[in-house]
Design a protein around this motif. Structure first.
Motif, PDB file in Angstrom:
ATOM      1  N   LYS A 177       0.852  -1.177   0.000  1.00 13.19           N
ATOM      2  CA  LYS A 177       0.000   0.000   0.000  1.00 13.19           C
ATOM      3  C   LYS A 177       0.887   1.226   0.000  1.00 13.19           C
ATOM      4  O   LYS A 177       1.953   1.213   0.601  1.00 13.19           O
ATOM      5  N   PRO A 178       0.482   2.318  -0.643  1.00 12.99           N
ATOM      6  CA  PRO A 178       1.311   3.523  -0.662  1.00 12.99           C
ATOM      7  C   PRO A 178       1.734   3.968   0.732  1.00 12.99           C
ATOM      8  O   PRO A 178       2.834   4.434   0.928  1.00 12.99           O
ATOM      9  N   SER A 179       0.871   3.831   1.726  1.00 13.29           N
ATOM     10  CA  SER A 179       1.226   4.260   3.074  1.00 13.29           C
ATOM     11  C   SER A 179       2.276   3.354   3.705  1.00 13.29           C
ATOM     12  O   SER A 179       2.922   3.722   4.663  1.00 13.29           O
ATOM     13  N   MET A 180       2.442   2.147   3.172  1.00 13.90           N
ATOM     14  CA  MET A 180       3.393   1.193   3.721  1.00 13.90           C
ATOM     15  C   MET A 180       4.762   1.295   3.050  1.00 13.90           C
ATOM     16  O   MET A 180       5.721   0.708   3.506  1.00 13.90           O
ATOM     17  N   MET A 181       4.856   1.997   1.951  1.00 17.83           N
ATOM     18  CA  MET A 181       6.110   2.099   1.226  1.00 17.83           C
ATOM     19  C   MET A 181       7.029   3.078   1.945  1.00 17.83           C
ATOM     20  O   MET A 181       6.585   4.067   2.508  1.00 17.83           O
ATOM     21  N   ALA A 182       8.334   2.774   1.942  1.00 22.26           N
ATOM     22  CA  ALA A 182       9.310   3.635   2.630  1.00 22.26           C
ATOM     23  C   ALA A 182       9.401   4.982   1.922  1.00 22.26           C
ATOM     24  O   ALA A 182       9.496   5.039   0.706  1.00 22.26           O
ATOM     25  N   PRO A 183       9.364   6.060   2.687  1.00 25.83           N
ATOM     26  CA  PRO A 183       9.482   7.379   2.061  1.00 25.83           C
ATOM     27  C   PRO A 183      10.915   7.600   1.578  1.00 25.83           C
ATOM     28  O   PRO A 183      11.869   7.072   2.143  1.00 25.83           O
ATOM     29  N   LYS A 184      11.041   8.366   0.530  1.00 24.80           N
ATOM     30  CA  LYS A 184      12.368   8.702   0.033  1.00 24.80           C
ATOM     31  C   LYS A 184      12.952   9.776   0.949  1.00 24.80           C
ATOM     32  O   LYS A 184      12.298  10.752   1.257  1.00 24.80           O
ATOM     33  N   VAL A 185      14.190   9.553   1.389  1.00 24.46           N
ATOM     34  CA  VAL A 185      14.848  10.489   2.281  1.00 24.46           C
ATOM     35  C   VAL A 185      15.985  11.146   1.520  1.00 24.46           C
ATOM     36  O   VAL A 185      16.813  10.466   0.928  1.00 24.46           O
ATOM     37  N   HIS A 186      15.988  12.465   1.535  1.00 25.98           N
ATOM     38  CA  HIS A 186      17.073  13.205   0.905  1.00 25.98           C
ATOM     39  C   HIS A 186      18.195  13.347   1.919  1.00 25.98           C
ATOM     40  O   HIS A 186      18.017  13.982   2.951  1.00 25.98           O
ATOM     41  N   LEU A 187      19.336  12.711   1.641  1.00 22.49           N
ATOM     42  CA  LEU A 187      20.466  12.818   2.554  1.00 22.49           C
ATOM     43  C   LEU A 187      21.143  14.168   2.362  1.00 22.49           C
ATOM     44  O   LEU A 187      21.404  14.583   1.243  1.00 22.49           O
ATOM     45  N   ILE A 188      21.413  14.817   3.461  1.00 22.07           N
ATOM     46  CA  ILE A 188      22.079  16.116   3.423  1.00 22.07           C
ATOM     47  C   ILE A 188      23.547  15.865   3.118  1.00 22.07           C
ATOM     48  O   ILE A 188      24.169  14.977   3.682  1.00 22.07           O
ATOM     49  N   SER A 189      24.105  16.654   2.241  1.00 22.74           N
ATOM     50  CA  SER A 189      25.501  16.487   1.850  1.00 22.74           C
ATOM     51  C   SER A 189      26.434  17.089   2.883  1.00 22.74           C
ATOM     52  O   SER A 189      26.264  18.228   3.318  1.00 22.74           O
ATOM     53  N   ILE A 190      27.444  16.332   3.248  1.00 21.93           N
ATOM     54  CA  ILE A 190      28.458  16.814   4.181  1.00 21.93           C
ATOM     55  C   ILE A 190      29.235  17.983   3.562  1.00 21.93           C
ATOM     56  O   ILE A 190      29.779  18.819   4.269  1.00 21.93           O
ATOM     57  N   ASN A 191      29.243  18.049   2.242  1.00 25.00           N
ATOM     58  CA  ASN A 191      29.929  19.159   1.568  1.00 25.00           C
ATOM     59  C   ASN A 191      29.268  20.501   1.870  1.00 25.00           C
ATOM     60  O   ASN A 191      29.947  21.523   1.903  1.00 25.00           O
ATOM     61  N   ASP A 192      27.962  20.491   2.095  1.00 23.58           N
ATOM     62  CA  ASP A 192      27.280  21.734   2.485  1.00 23.58           C
ATOM     63  C   ASP A 192      27.801  22.211   3.844  1.00 23.58           C
ATOM     64  O   ASP A 192      27.991  23.404   4.064  1.00 23.58           O
ATOM     65  N   ALA A 193      28.043  21.268   4.741  1.00 20.31           N
ATOM     66  CA  ALA A 193      28.597  21.623   6.049  1.00 20.31           C
ATOM     67  C   ALA A 193      30.029  22.127   5.901  1.00 20.31           C
ATOM     68  O   ALA A 193      30.424  23.085   6.579  1.00 20.31           O
ATOM     69  N   ALA A 203      24.361  23.294  13.265  1.00 19.05           N
ATOM     70  CA  ALA A 203      22.951  22.947  13.015  1.00 19.05           C
ATOM     71  C   ALA A 203      22.838  21.933  11.878  1.00 19.05           C
ATOM     72  O   ALA A 203      22.100  20.947  11.988  1.00 19.05           O
ATOM     73  N   LEU A 204      23.570  22.157  10.802  1.00 15.67           N
ATOM     74  CA  LEU A 204      23.506  21.253   9.661  1.00 15.67           C
ATOM     75  C   LEU A 204      24.110  19.892  10.004  1.00 15.67           C
ATOM     76  O   LEU A 204      23.545  18.843   9.679  1.00 15.67           O
ATOM     77  N   LEU A 205      25.250  19.893  10.684  1.00 15.83           N
ATOM     78  CA  LEU A 205      25.899  18.630  11.045  1.00 15.83           C
ATOM     79  C   LEU A 205      25.061  17.826  12.044  1.00 15.83           C
ATOM     80  O   LEU A 205      25.071  16.588  11.997  1.00 15.83           O
ATOM     81  N   ARG A 206      24.321  18.492  12.905  1.00 13.06           N
ATOM     82  CA  ARG A 206      23.422  17.765  13.815  1.00 13.06           C
ATOM     83  C   ARG A 206      22.377  16.990  13.011  1.00 13.06           C
ATOM     84  O   ARG A 206      22.018  15.863  13.357  1.00 13.06           O
ATOM     85  N   LYS A 207      21.873  17.597  11.948  1.00 14.29           N
ATOM     86  CA  LYS A 207      20.899  16.910  11.086  1.00 14.29           C
ATOM     87  C   LYS A 207      21.567  15.737  10.361  1.00 14.29           C
ATOM     88  O   LYS A 207      20.983  14.664  10.229  1.00 14.29           O
ATOM     89  N   ILE A 208      22.785  15.957   9.893  1.00 14.59           N
ATOM     90  CA  ILE A 208      23.498  14.906   9.161  1.00 14.59           C
ATOM     91  C   ILE A 208      23.757  13.703  10.060  1.00 14.59           C
ATOM     92  O   ILE A 208      23.552  12.559   9.649  1.00 14.59           O
ATOM     93  N   VAL A 209      24.200  13.929  11.300  1.00 14.38           N
ATOM     94  CA  VAL A 209      24.501  12.786  12.170  1.00 14.38           C
ATOM     95  C   VAL A 209      23.240  12.038  12.608  1.00 14.38           C
ATOM     96  O   VAL A 209      23.323  10.862  12.951  1.00 14.38           O
ATOM     97  N   ALA A 235      31.259  13.038   9.478  1.00 18.83           N
ATOM     98  CA  ALA A 235      30.278  14.004   9.986  1.00 18.83           C
ATOM     99  C   ALA A 235      30.408  14.158  11.500  1.00 18.83           C
ATOM    100  O   ALA A 235      30.337  15.280  12.019  1.00 18.83           O
ATOM    101  N   LEU A 236      30.620  13.064  12.210  1.00 24.21           N
ATOM    102  CA  LEU A 236      30.805  13.136  13.663  1.00 24.21           C
ATOM    103  C   LEU A 236      32.032  13.973  14.000  1.00 24.21           C
ATOM    104  O   LEU A 236      32.008  14.808  14.906  1.00 24.21           O
ATOM    105  N   ASN A 237      33.118  13.754  13.256  1.00 23.59           N
ATOM    106  CA  ASN A 237      34.352  14.500  13.457  1.00 23.59           C
ATOM    107  C   ASN A 237      34.144  15.996  13.181  1.00 23.59           C
ATOM    108  O   ASN A 237      34.573  16.845  13.960  1.00 23.59           O
ATOM    109  N   LEU A 238      33.475  16.303  12.071  1.00 21.45           N
ATOM    110  CA  LEU A 238      33.259  17.718  11.727  1.00 21.45           C
ATOM    111  C   LEU A 238      32.327  18.408  12.718  1.00 21.45           C
ATOM    112  O   LEU A 238      32.483  19.602  12.988  1.00 21.45           O
TER     113      LEU A 238
END
Length: 180
Positions: free
Chosen positions: A54-70, A84-90, A99-102
């Motif tokens: 069912k559409p509600s059961m399908m995994a949503p597409k997640v856009h991964l934030i690029s570490i290069n933006d950080a 703030a950005l790195l907290r979202k990435i981790v 990402a943890l290191n940065l």
């Protein structure tokens, strides 16, 4: 007269027959050559009439934030933005040692030493040979007066590099010498 197959090979022939029947039952990718001087265009097979999920059961597409933006924010010394950005990435990528290191680096640059140390240690738990995390944790120890811990990081870097010529070793050694 039918061909007799040895029992061990009978299963293989059954599997081959099953594979061929499955291949024949699926529509092939149709290619329209376009005729004339138009380039060939692949057209997808017709949409399936029935899906099991069912559409509600399908995994949503997640856009991964690029570490290069950080990294861009770090290059601008925008510590609050990078943090703030790195907290979202981790959160998205909890096993991303870079990402943890940065995040640790950005927190240290922002003056948040205790939290920075915890992120460096998390990066090193995932990847003990992470040169950047070893160097930056050593620099944090220099800044906080824990020279014995800084020297331990320096020794770890020498072991990882296999010499004392790598950049991370030289940078941390310089920081230790400046404080000593």
């Amino acid at each position: 007269m039918p061909i007799a197959f040895p029992r061990a090979r009978h299963g293989a022939h059954f599997a081959l027959a099953l594979l061929l029947s499955a291949t024949i039952s699926f529509p092939a990718l149709a290619v329209d050559t376009g005729g004339g001087d138009q380039p060939a265009v692949a057209t997808p097979p017709p949409a399936a009439h029935h899906t099991t999920a069912k559409p509600s059961m399908m995994a949503p597409k997640v856009h991964l934030i690029s570490i290069n933006d950080a990294r861009k924010l770090i290059a601008k010394s925008d510590w609050p933005g990078a943090i703030a950005l790195l907290r979202k990435i981790v959160v998205q990528q909890p096993k991303n040692a870079d990402a943890l290191n940065l995040l640790g680096y950005s927190l240290r640059q922002h003056g948040e030493m205790v939290e920075a140390e915890s992120w460096y240690l998390k990066a090193l738990k995932l990847k003990p040979g992470h040169l950047g995390a070893n160097e930056y944790l050593g620099e944090l120890y220099v800044l906080t007066g824990h020279m014995d811990k800084a020297k331990a990081r320096l020794a770890a870097i020498a072991k990882i590099c296999g010499n004392t010529n790598c950049e991370e070793y030289k940078d941390l050694d310089k920081a230790i010498s400046a404080k000593g």
